[in-house]
Write a protein that holds these residues in place. Sequence first.
Motif, PDB file in Angstrom:
ATOM      1  N   LEU A 126     -30.961  40.241  -2.797  1.00 24.76           N
ATOM      2  CA  LEU A 126     -30.976  38.791  -2.713  1.00 24.76           C
ATOM      3  C   LEU A 126     -30.854  38.445  -1.228  1.00 24.76           C
ATOM      4  O   LEU A 126     -29.896  38.862  -0.570  1.00 24.76           O
ATOM      5  CB  LEU A 126     -29.799  38.222  -3.498  1.00 24.76           C
ATOM      6  CG  LEU A 126     -29.736  36.713  -3.716  1.00 24.76           C
ATOM      7  CD1 LEU A 126     -30.862  36.277  -4.644  1.00 24.76           C
ATOM      8  CD2 LEU A 126     -28.381  36.338  -4.308  1.00 24.76           C
ATOM      9  N   LEU A 180     -23.335  35.327  -5.163  1.00 28.66           N
ATOM     10  CA  LEU A 180     -24.090  34.112  -4.873  1.00 28.66           C
ATOM     11  C   LEU A 180     -23.334  33.230  -3.878  1.00 28.66           C
ATOM     12  O   LEU A 180     -23.922  32.718  -2.906  1.00 28.66           O
ATOM     13  CB  LEU A 180     -24.352  33.340  -6.171  1.00 28.66           C
ATOM     14  CG  LEU A 180     -25.117  32.023  -6.033  1.00 28.66           C
ATOM     15  CD1 LEU A 180     -26.484  32.239  -5.405  1.00 28.66           C
ATOM     16  CD2 LEU A 180     -25.257  31.349  -7.405  1.00 28.66           C
ATOM     17  N   ALA A 198     -30.549  39.651  -9.627  1.00 29.87           N
ATOM     18  CA  ALA A 198     -30.961  38.966  -8.404  1.00 29.87           C
ATOM     19  C   ALA A 198     -31.876  37.791  -8.728  1.00 29.87           C
ATOM     20  O   ALA A 198     -31.751  36.707  -8.135  1.00 29.87           O
ATOM     21  CB  ALA A 198     -31.663  39.944  -7.461  1.00 29.87           C
ATOM     22  N   GLN A 199     -32.793  37.982  -9.654  1.00 31.89           N
ATOM     23  CA  GLN A 199     -33.687  36.893 -10.053  1.00 31.89           C
ATOM     24  C   GLN A 199     -32.897  35.709 -10.605  1.00 31.89           C
ATOM     25  O   GLN A 199     -33.184  34.546 -10.297  1.00 31.89           O
ATOM     26  CB  GLN A 199     -34.673  37.387 -11.121  1.00 31.89           C
ATOM     27  CG  GLN A 199     -35.860  38.149 -10.581  1.00 31.89           C
ATOM     28  CD  GLN A 199     -36.893  38.356 -11.669  1.00 31.89           C
ATOM     29  OE1 GLN A 199     -36.591  38.804 -12.768  1.00 31.89           O
ATOM     30  NE2 GLN A 199     -38.130  38.017 -11.365  1.00 31.89           N
ATOM     31  N   ALA A 202     -31.116  33.928  -7.703  1.00 32.54           N
ATOM     32  CA  ALA A 202     -32.063  33.183  -6.869  1.00 32.54           C
ATOM     33  C   ALA A 202     -32.447  31.868  -7.542  1.00 32.54           C
ATOM     34  O   ALA A 202     -32.597  30.836  -6.879  1.00 32.54           O
ATOM     35  CB  ALA A 202     -33.307  34.028  -6.591  1.00 32.54           C
ATOM     36  N   SER A 205     -30.084  29.098  -6.777  1.00 33.89           N
ATOM     37  CA  SER A 205     -29.821  28.803  -5.368  1.00 33.89           C
ATOM     38  C   SER A 205     -30.571  27.590  -4.833  1.00 33.89           C
ATOM     39  O   SER A 205     -30.514  27.309  -3.631  1.00 33.89           O
ATOM     40  CB  SER A 205     -30.164  30.028  -4.513  1.00 33.89           C
ATOM     41  OG  SER A 205     -31.575  30.182  -4.402  1.00 33.89           O
ATOM     42  N   LEU A 209     -32.447  31.065  -1.649  1.00 29.19           N
ATOM     43  CA  LEU A 209     -32.469  32.524  -1.670  1.00 29.19           C
ATOM     44  C   LEU A 209     -33.690  33.030  -2.427  1.00 29.19           C
ATOM     45  O   LEU A 209     -34.243  32.338  -3.271  1.00 29.19           O
ATOM     46  CB  LEU A 209     -31.197  33.063  -2.335  1.00 29.19           C
ATOM     47  CG  LEU A 209     -29.860  32.625  -1.703  1.00 29.19           C
ATOM     48  CD1 LEU A 209     -28.697  33.013  -2.601  1.00 29.19           C
ATOM     49  CD2 LEU A 209     -29.698  33.226  -0.318  1.00 29.19           C
ATOM     50  N   GLU A 210     -34.096  34.266  -2.100  1.00 31.28           N
ATOM     51  CA  GLU A 210     -35.215  34.887  -2.801  1.00 31.28           C
ATOM     52  C   GLU A 210     -34.891  36.356  -3.059  1.00 31.28           C
ATOM     53  O   GLU A 210     -33.878  36.883  -2.575  1.00 31.28           O
ATOM     54  CB  GLU A 210     -36.507  34.763  -1.994  1.00 31.28           C
ATOM     55  CG  GLU A 210     -36.507  35.498  -0.670  1.00 31.28           C
ATOM     56  CD  GLU A 210     -37.807  35.290   0.101  1.00 31.28           C
ATOM     57  OE1 GLU A 210     -38.387  36.304   0.551  1.00 31.28           O
ATOM     58  OE2 GLU A 210     -38.237  34.130   0.255  1.00 31.28           O
ATOM     59  N   VAL A 211     -35.763  37.019  -3.807  1.00 39.49           N
ATOM     60  CA  VAL A 211     -35.525  38.395  -4.230  1.00 39.49           C
ATOM     61  C   VAL A 211     -36.576  39.314  -3.627  1.00 39.49           C
ATOM     62  O   VAL A 211     -37.764  38.988  -3.611  1.00 39.49           O
ATOM     63  CB  VAL A 211     -35.556  38.513  -5.770  1.00 39.49           C
ATOM     64  CG1 VAL A 211     -35.249  39.940  -6.209  1.00 39.49           C
ATOM     65  CG2 VAL A 211     -34.571  37.534  -6.397  1.00 39.49           C
TER      66      VAL A 211
END
Length: 281
Positions: A126, A180, A198-199, A202, A205, A209-211
């Motif tokens: 992440l 997070l 993680a997905q 994200a 967020s 945020l991205e994966v």
Amino acid sequence: MTRILKTTIIAATTIVGVATSTLAGPLMDRIESGETIRIGFSNEVPWAYPGDNDAPLGFANVHALGVLKAMGYDNIEPVVTDWGGLIPGLKANRFDIITGGMYILEARCENIDFSEPMGIFGDAFLVPAGNPKNITSYADLRDQGATMVTGAGYNTIDAAKREGVAADQILEVPGPTEVLATMRVGRADAGAMTFFTAQNLAAQSDGALEVTDPNALPEWTQNWVGIGFRPEDSDFLEAFNAAQAEYLGSEEMLAAVAPFEYTNLQVPDPSVTTEWICQNR
């Protein structure tokens, strides 16, 4: 002569009864006495997490419940705990089975027994939107001296160290919520966890945020998930494995786990056994 024969029969019956009782582990004894099967999990969306009144949600929970139902068991009691408390809780008899979506790893195999794998999965990072430090691997963290946040007890801690990431670069927190929060305030450059987790983070967020691509990590970071049992419940584990072999990958199973992102791509190759995984992961 008759008295001797009768005594011999009684003695033999007693021996058989004792031998039979020793074959049943604590969980089977519990079931036969009418008590619940206590399943342990934490808050790991979409793997295993509590709903209303701690209802067991997530694909690992739903899968385990499907197998137990196929075995004829539906008297289930959910027990929610922190991720780091799952193995200690199982060993301390606070619950009977770990359904939390746990990777089968050598260090864990030394403490508990696992079912045959119910899925194969990868990890990811992440990172801030746009991935400004271009972090896609543990090597990137190592070379940049970047800080990684992850959950206490996660496999990503040992994976990072194996790739040369220093201990003082790794920040351990209780679980996904704290990962997070840590990423949101900029206390870490990357959060290491399963791709699915993680997905989910994200998505919470608001685009901050991205994966990263899980395929950017080495092949050895691919892992298999199993359901955890106490070694003394080997009788129940054997029966669970037999039922799971019939259920895993079936239309019924895939329909049940579909709402939680598990697809037929996660169904493991049946030739890969838990024995092999324990020796190679």
